[in-house]
Write an enzyme that holds these catalytic residues in place. Structure first.
Site, PDB file in Angstrom:
ATOM      1  N   ASP A  20      -5.534   0.006 -30.914  1.00  0.00           N
ATOM      2  CA  ASP A  20      -6.773  -0.515 -31.492  1.00  0.00           C
ATOM      3  C   ASP A  20      -7.991   0.101 -30.793  1.00  0.00           C
ATOM      4  O   ASP A  20      -8.097   0.053 -29.569  1.00  0.00           O
ATOM      5  CB  ASP A  20      -6.841  -2.036 -31.325  1.00  0.00           C
ATOM      6  CG  ASP A  20      -5.642  -2.751 -31.953  1.00  0.00           C
ATOM      7  OD1 ASP A  20      -4.530  -2.173 -31.941  1.00  0.00           O
ATOM      8  OD2 ASP A  20      -5.811  -3.881 -32.426  1.00  0.00           O
ATOM      9  N   HIS A  22     -11.500  -0.521 -31.695  1.00  0.00           N
ATOM     10  CA  HIS A  22     -12.614  -1.474 -31.557  1.00  0.00           C
ATOM     11  C   HIS A  22     -13.913  -0.813 -31.102  1.00  0.00           C
ATOM     12  O   HIS A  22     -14.560  -1.240 -30.143  1.00  0.00           O
ATOM     13  CB  HIS A  22     -12.225  -2.614 -30.600  1.00  0.00           C
ATOM     14  CG  HIS A  22     -11.267  -3.589 -31.201  1.00  0.00           C
ATOM     15  ND1 HIS A  22     -11.548  -4.301 -32.343  1.00  0.00           N
ATOM     16  CD2 HIS A  22     -10.006  -3.956 -30.840  1.00  0.00           C
ATOM     17  CE1 HIS A  22     -10.531  -5.067 -32.663  1.00  0.00           C
ATOM     18  NE2 HIS A  22      -9.563  -4.873 -31.771  1.00  0.00           N
ATOM     19  N   ASP A  49      -7.866  -1.714 -36.757  1.00  0.00           N
ATOM     20  CA  ASP A  49      -8.927  -2.283 -35.913  1.00  0.00           C
ATOM     21  C   ASP A  49      -9.770  -1.169 -35.294  1.00  0.00           C
ATOM     22  O   ASP A  49      -9.896  -1.044 -34.080  1.00  0.00           O
ATOM     23  CB  ASP A  49      -8.365  -3.216 -34.824  1.00  0.00           C
ATOM     24  CG  ASP A  49      -7.975  -4.580 -35.388  1.00  0.00           C
ATOM     25  OD1 ASP A  49      -8.041  -4.737 -36.627  1.00  0.00           O
ATOM     26  OD2 ASP A  49      -7.610  -5.470 -34.606  1.00  0.00           O
ATOM     27  N   ASN A  75      -6.589  -6.343 -39.166  1.00  0.00           N
ATOM     28  CA  ASN A  75      -7.245  -7.591 -39.577  1.00  0.00           C
ATOM     29  C   ASN A  75      -8.773  -7.477 -39.488  1.00  0.00           C
ATOM     30  O   ASN A  75      -9.494  -8.117 -40.235  1.00  0.00           O
ATOM     31  CB  ASN A  75      -6.735  -8.784 -38.755  1.00  0.00           C
ATOM     32  CG  ASN A  75      -6.942  -8.627 -37.268  1.00  0.00           C
ATOM     33  OD1 ASN A  75      -6.575  -7.615 -36.677  1.00  0.00           O
ATOM     34  ND2 ASN A  75      -7.536  -9.627 -36.636  1.00  0.00           N
ATOM     35  N   HIS A  76      -9.272  -6.614 -38.595  1.00  0.00           N
ATOM     36  CA  HIS A  76     -10.731  -6.454 -38.502  1.00  0.00           C
ATOM     37  C   HIS A  76     -11.287  -5.678 -39.694  1.00  0.00           C
ATOM     38  O   HIS A  76     -12.375  -5.998 -40.178  1.00  0.00           O
ATOM     39  CB  HIS A  76     -11.115  -5.821 -37.161  1.00  0.00           C
ATOM     40  CG  HIS A  76     -11.017  -6.805 -36.027  1.00  0.00           C
ATOM     41  ND1 HIS A  76     -12.108  -7.461 -35.517  1.00  0.00           N
ATOM     42  CD2 HIS A  76      -9.941  -7.276 -35.352  1.00  0.00           C
ATOM     43  CE1 HIS A  76     -11.709  -8.296 -34.554  1.00  0.00           C
ATOM     44  NE2 HIS A  76     -10.394  -8.191 -34.434  1.00  0.00           N
ATOM     45  N   HIS A 186      -2.802  -4.785 -32.469  1.00  0.00           N
ATOM     46  CA  HIS A 186      -3.233  -6.164 -32.701  1.00  0.00           C
ATOM     47  C   HIS A 186      -3.331  -7.049 -31.465  1.00  0.00           C
ATOM     48  O   HIS A 186      -4.346  -7.698 -31.249  1.00  0.00           O
ATOM     49  CB  HIS A 186      -2.331  -6.823 -33.754  1.00  0.00           C
ATOM     50  CG  HIS A 186      -2.808  -8.172 -34.203  1.00  0.00           C
ATOM     51  ND1 HIS A 186      -4.089  -8.383 -34.673  1.00  0.00           N
ATOM     52  CD2 HIS A 186      -2.195  -9.385 -34.260  1.00  0.00           C
ATOM     53  CE1 HIS A 186      -4.222  -9.672 -35.004  1.00  0.00           C
ATOM     54  NE2 HIS A 186      -3.090 -10.289 -34.758  1.00  0.00           N
TER      55      HIS A 186
END
Length: 219
Positions: A20, A22, A49, A75-76, A186
Site C-alpha cells: 500500500d 498511501h 490503496d 478499499n481507499h 491492506h
C-alpha cells in the site's frame, strides 16, 4: 466493475508487487531506483490503496496511467469512488485519510478528477502467469478456499476482509487452492509476512517509511 485482469508475465523482464502506497510517491520512486527498475521492460503491480493519509496522492493516482504499472482496487480507491462518483459518504472517506482531496487547489483537483475513470476501471483481482506459476494479487483477501478465474466473489471481502490474516496469525493457517501464490496488502504489518501460500506486504509505508517491494519474476 471489472473484476479480473489476466497478465502474461512473459511480456516483461522483472515483475515487482508493491505494498500500500498511501500517497508515498517519492518513497516508491526511491525503491524502484534502488532495484534498478526499468520502465521500458519491467512491470510494477500495486496491491491498491494508492492514496490517503500521505501527501503525494495525485502523483500516486497518476501511476494508473503508466504503461509499466498495473494496480488492483483497494478499499481507499473504493471510498474515493463512492464519494466522488456515487454520492457516497465524504465523512467516511475523510475519517480514513481522504481529507487531502478537499484541500487540493483547482488545478490539482481537475487532475485528480480526470484520473477517476482510470481508478474506476481498476480490477479487483490481477492474475499473473509467471514462469509456470499462477500469482494472484488482491487488496485484502481472496474470500474463498479455492481460486477460480471469473468465479464471482464478495467484493467487500476482497477490499476489507482481515479474517483470514487474523486466523493465520492465531495459528490457523491454510492454503488457498487454485493458484501458487496470493499477495495481499491492506493490513499494516511491521514486516511482510507469509502464511502458507499467502503473502501480506503492507508494511505501513506512510507511517514507518517502510515500503515493501516483492519480486515475483526475475528476468
Amino acid at each position: 466493475i471489472m473484476t479480473w485482469q489476466r497478465l502474461d508475465g512473459a511480456a516483461w523482464r522483472n515483475i515487482w508487487v508493491t505494498g500500500d502506497l498511501h500517497g508515498c510517491y517519492s518513497l516508491l520512486l526511491n525503491k524502484l531506483s534502488f532495484v534498478e527498475f526499468d520502465t521500458s521492460q519491467d512491470l510494477l503491480i500495486s496491491v491498491g490503496d494508492l492514496t490517503d493519509r500521505g501527501v503525494e496522492n495525485v502523483e500516486c493516482m497518476t501511476l494508473v496511467t503508466c504503461p509499466w504499472c498495473r494496480a488492483v482496487r483497494g478499499n481507499h480507491e473504493q471510498m474515493m469512488l463512492n464519494c466522488l462518483l456515487h454520492n457516497g459518504s465524504a465523512s467516511h472517506w475523510r475519517m480514513n485519510g481522504g481529507s487531502w482531496f478537499f484541500n487540493l487547489d483547482d488545478e490539482q483537483e481537475q487532475q485528480a478528477r480526470a484520473l477517476l475513470p482510470h481508478i474506476a476501471a481498476l480490477p479487483l483481482i490481477v492474475e499473473v502467469t509467471t514462469q509456470g506459476k499462477k500469482v494472484i494479487v488482491c487488496h485484502a483477501d481472496y474470500p474463498d478456499d479455492t481460486y477460480v478465474f471469473v468465479t464471482p466473489v464478495d467484493e467487500d471481502q476482497i477490499l476489507w476482509n482481515r479474517d483470514r490474516l487474523a486466523a493465520s496469525q492465531a495459528g490457523r493457517v491454510k492454503d488457498i487452492h487454485g493458484a501458487d501464490l496470493f499477495i495481499f496488502g491492506h493490513t499494516p504489518l511491521r514486516k511482510a509476512q507469509r502464511f502458507a501460500n499467502q503473502y501480506y506486504i503492507d508494511t505501513g509505508a506512510v507511517m514507518s517509511g517502510n515500503l515493501t517491494l516483492l519480486q515475483i519474476q526475475t528476468g
